[in-house]
Design a protein around this motif. Structure first.
Motif, PDB file in Angstrom:
ATOM      1  N   THR A 122      43.296  44.803  32.221  1.00  0.00           N
ATOM      2  CA  THR A 122      44.126  43.704  32.715  1.00  0.00           C
ATOM      3  C   THR A 122      44.735  44.039  34.067  1.00  0.00           C
ATOM      4  N   LEU A 123      45.140  45.283  34.255  1.00  0.00           N
ATOM      5  CA  LEU A 123      45.706  45.715  35.531  1.00  0.00           C
ATOM      6  C   LEU A 123      44.676  45.606  36.648  1.00  0.00           C
ATOM      7  N   PHE A 124      43.469  46.078  36.398  1.00  0.00           N
ATOM      8  CA  PHE A 124      42.421  45.991  37.423  1.00  0.00           C
ATOM      9  C   PHE A 124      42.039  44.539  37.709  1.00  0.00           C
ATOM     10  N   ALA A 125      41.999  43.708  36.667  1.00  0.00           N
ATOM     11  CA  ALA A 125      41.673  42.287  36.872  1.00  0.00           C
ATOM     12  C   ALA A 125      42.755  41.594  37.689  1.00  0.00           C
ATOM     13  N   ALA A 126      44.013  41.918  37.448  1.00  0.00           N
ATOM     14  CA  ALA A 126      45.096  41.305  38.219  1.00  0.00           C
ATOM     15  C   ALA A 126      45.010  41.722  39.687  1.00  0.00           C
ATOM     16  N   PHE A 127      44.697  42.983  39.946  1.00  0.00           N
ATOM     17  CA  PHE A 127      44.534  43.421  41.344  1.00  0.00           C
ATOM     18  C   PHE A 127      43.334  42.743  42.002  1.00  0.00           C
ATOM     19  N   ALA A 128      42.254  42.558  41.254  1.00  0.00           N
ATOM     20  CA  ALA A 128      41.069  41.908  41.819  1.00  0.00           C
ATOM     21  C   ALA A 128      41.352  40.449  42.161  1.00  0.00           C
ATOM     22  N   VAL A 129      42.037  39.743  41.275  1.00  0.00           N
ATOM     23  CA  VAL A 129      42.358  38.338  41.550  1.00  0.00           C
ATOM     24  C   VAL A 129      43.368  38.242  42.694  1.00  0.00           C
ATOM     25  N   ALA A 130      44.305  39.169  42.778  1.00  0.00           N
ATOM     26  CA  ALA A 130      45.256  39.170  43.895  1.00  0.00           C
ATOM     27  C   ALA A 130      44.535  39.411  45.218  1.00  0.00           C
ATOM     28  N   ALA A 131      43.570  40.304  45.229  1.00  0.00           N
ATOM     29  CA  ALA A 131      42.804  40.552  46.460  1.00  0.00           C
ATOM     30  C   ALA A 131      41.971  39.328  46.830  1.00  0.00           C
ATOM     31  N   LEU A 132      41.364  38.694  45.842  1.00  0.00           N
ATOM     32  CA  LEU A 132      40.585  37.482  46.104  1.00  0.00           C
ATOM     33  C   LEU A 132      41.482  36.350  46.616  1.00  0.00           C
ATOM     34  N   ALA A 133      42.672  36.227  46.047  1.00  0.00           N
ATOM     35  CA  ALA A 133      43.612  35.206  46.519  1.00  0.00           C
ATOM     36  C   ALA A 133      44.081  35.514  47.932  1.00  0.00           C
ATOM     37  N   ALA A 134      44.231  36.784  48.265  1.00  0.00           N
ATOM     38  CA  ALA A 134      44.634  37.148  49.631  1.00  0.00           C
ATOM     39  C   ALA A 134      43.529  36.828  50.626  1.00  0.00           C
ATOM     40  N   VAL A 135      42.274  37.003  50.225  1.00  0.00           N
ATOM     41  CA  VAL A 135      41.161  36.664  51.115  1.00  0.00           C
ATOM     42  C   VAL A 135      41.138  35.164  51.393  1.00  0.00           C
ATOM     43  N   PHE A 136      41.394  34.368  50.359  1.00  0.00           N
ATOM     44  CA  PHE A 136      41.406  32.927  50.531  1.00  0.00           C
ATOM     45  C   PHE A 136      42.760  32.400  51.001  1.00  0.00           C
ATOM     46  N   ARG A 137      43.657  33.309  51.331  1.00  0.00           N
ATOM     47  CA  ARG A 137      44.970  32.997  51.886  1.00  0.00           C
ATOM     48  C   ARG A 137      45.786  32.085  50.974  1.00  0.00           C
ATOM     49  N   ALA A 138      45.714  32.363  49.686  1.00  0.00           N
ATOM     50  CA  ALA A 138      46.519  31.663  48.684  1.00  0.00           C
ATOM     51  C   ALA A 138      47.718  32.558  48.375  1.00  0.00           C
ATOM     52  N   ARG A 139      48.785  32.359  49.125  1.00  0.00           N
ATOM     53  CA  ARG A 139      49.926  33.261  49.098  1.00  0.00           C
ATOM     54  C   ARG A 139      50.574  33.348  47.724  1.00  0.00           C
ATOM     55  N   ALA A 164      50.323  42.369  37.848  1.00  0.00           N
ATOM     56  CA  ALA A 164      49.893  43.769  37.955  1.00  0.00           C
ATOM     57  C   ALA A 164      51.090  44.710  37.800  1.00  0.00           C
ATOM     58  N   LEU A 165      52.235  44.334  38.345  1.00  0.00           N
ATOM     59  CA  LEU A 165      53.441  45.146  38.180  1.00  0.00           C
ATOM     60  C   LEU A 165      53.863  45.188  36.715  1.00  0.00           C
ATOM     61  N   LEU A 166      53.788  44.051  36.043  1.00  0.00           N
ATOM     62  CA  LEU A 166      54.115  43.997  34.626  1.00  0.00           C
ATOM     63  C   LEU A 166      53.122  44.815  33.803  1.00  0.00           C
ATOM     64  N   ALA A 167      51.838  44.705  34.128  1.00  0.00           N
ATOM     65  CA  ALA A 167      50.825  45.483  33.404  1.00  0.00           C
ATOM     66  C   ALA A 167      51.016  46.979  33.648  1.00  0.00           C
ATOM     67  N   GLY A 168      51.396  47.353  34.854  1.00  0.00           N
ATOM     68  CA  GLY A 168      51.684  48.756  35.130  1.00  0.00           C
ATOM     69  C   GLY A 168      52.872  49.265  34.323  1.00  0.00           C
ATOM     70  N   GLY A 169      53.888  48.431  34.174  1.00  0.00           N
ATOM     71  CA  GLY A 169      55.037  48.807  33.349  1.00  0.00           C
ATOM     72  C   GLY A 169      54.670  48.946  31.887  1.00  0.00           C
ATOM     73  N   VAL A 170      53.850  48.027  31.385  1.00  0.00           N
ATOM     74  CA  VAL A 170      53.401  48.110  29.993  1.00  0.00           C
ATOM     75  C   VAL A 170      52.542  49.350  29.795  1.00  0.00           C
ATOM     76  N   LEU A 171      51.683  49.635  30.755  1.00  0.00           N
ATOM     77  CA  LEU A 171      50.833  50.826  30.665  1.00  0.00           C
ATOM     78  C   LEU A 171      51.669  52.097  30.678  1.00  0.00           C
ATOM     79  N   MET A 172      52.662  52.125  31.545  1.00  0.00           N
ATOM     80  CA  MET A 172      53.533  53.294  31.618  1.00  0.00           C
ATOM     81  C   MET A 172      54.313  53.469  30.314  1.00  0.00           C
ATOM     82  N   ALA A 173      54.817  52.372  29.749  1.00  0.00           N
ATOM     83  CA  ALA A 173      55.567  52.455  28.491  1.00  0.00           C
ATOM     84  C   ALA A 173      54.671  52.899  27.342  1.00  0.00           C
ATOM     85  N   ALA A 174      53.439  52.399  27.302  1.00  0.00           N
ATOM     86  CA  ALA A 174      52.520  52.779  26.221  1.00  0.00           C
ATOM     87  C   ALA A 174      52.139  54.258  26.321  1.00  0.00           C
TER      88      ALA A 174
END
Length: 131
Positions: free
Chosen positions: A74-91, A101-111
Motif C-alpha cells: 500500500t505504501l509503494f502504491a500510494a507513492f506511485a499514484v502520487a508520482a503519477l499525479a505529480a506528472v499530470f500536475r494534479a496537485r 503514504a505518510l499514514l501507511a508509513g506510520g502504520v508500518l512503523m507501529a506494526a
C-alpha cells in the motif's frame, strides 16, 4: 516537406495543470479509499487473524508478517499514484496520496515496533544485564 502544426487542443496531459474540479473529484475518493483500506486491513486482516490464532504464536507471527507485507505494498502504491499525479500536475491528488503514504508509513512503523516488542531476545531477562 511540410510542417504540420498540431491543433491547439491536442497537447500533452502534463503541459497544463489538471482542472481543480477533476483533481478534487479524484483526490477525495482515492484518499478515503486508501485510508479505509489501511483501517480495514488493520482491523479485519490482522485483528481477525490474531483472534483466530487463539494464542498460537506461530500463526500470530505469520499474520503480523502478512499485514506488514500488505501495508508495504500500500505504501509503494500510494507513492506511485502520487508520482503519477505529480506528472499530470494534479496537485490535490498528489498531496492526498502523500498523506496516505505518510499514514501507511506510520502504520508500518507501529506494526514493526509491536512485532519487535513482542519478541525479546533469548536469555535476556533484565535490562541491566547488558545483553
Amino acid at each position: 516537406m511540410t510542417y504540420v502544426v498540431p491543433p491547439p487542443g491536442r497537447r500533452r496531459p502534463w503541459s497544463r495543470p489538471t482542472s481543480p474540479g477533476v483533481d478534487l473529484a479524484l483526490a477525495i475518493p482515492l484518499f478515503l479509499l486508501g485510508t479505509a483500506w489501511l483501517v480495514l486491513d488493520w482491523m479485519l486482516g490482522l485483528g481477525l487473524e490474531v483472534w483466530a490464532a487463539q494464542g498460537r504464536q506461530d500463526r500470530i507471527d505469520a499474520a503480523a508478517l502478512a499485514h506488514i507485507g500488505r501495508v508495504r505494498v500500500t505504501l509503494f502504491a500510494a507513492f506511485a499514484v502520487a508520482a503519477l499525479a505529480a506528472v499530470f500536475r494534479a496537485r490535490w491528488t498528489a498531496i492526498a496520496h502523500l498523506l496516505v503514504a505518510l499514514l501507511a508509513g506510520g502504520v508500518l512503523m507501529a506494526a514493526q515496533y509491536q512485532g519487535e516488542r513482542s519478541h525479546t531476545p533469548p536469555g535476556c531477562v533484565r535490562h541491566a544485564a547488558n545483553c
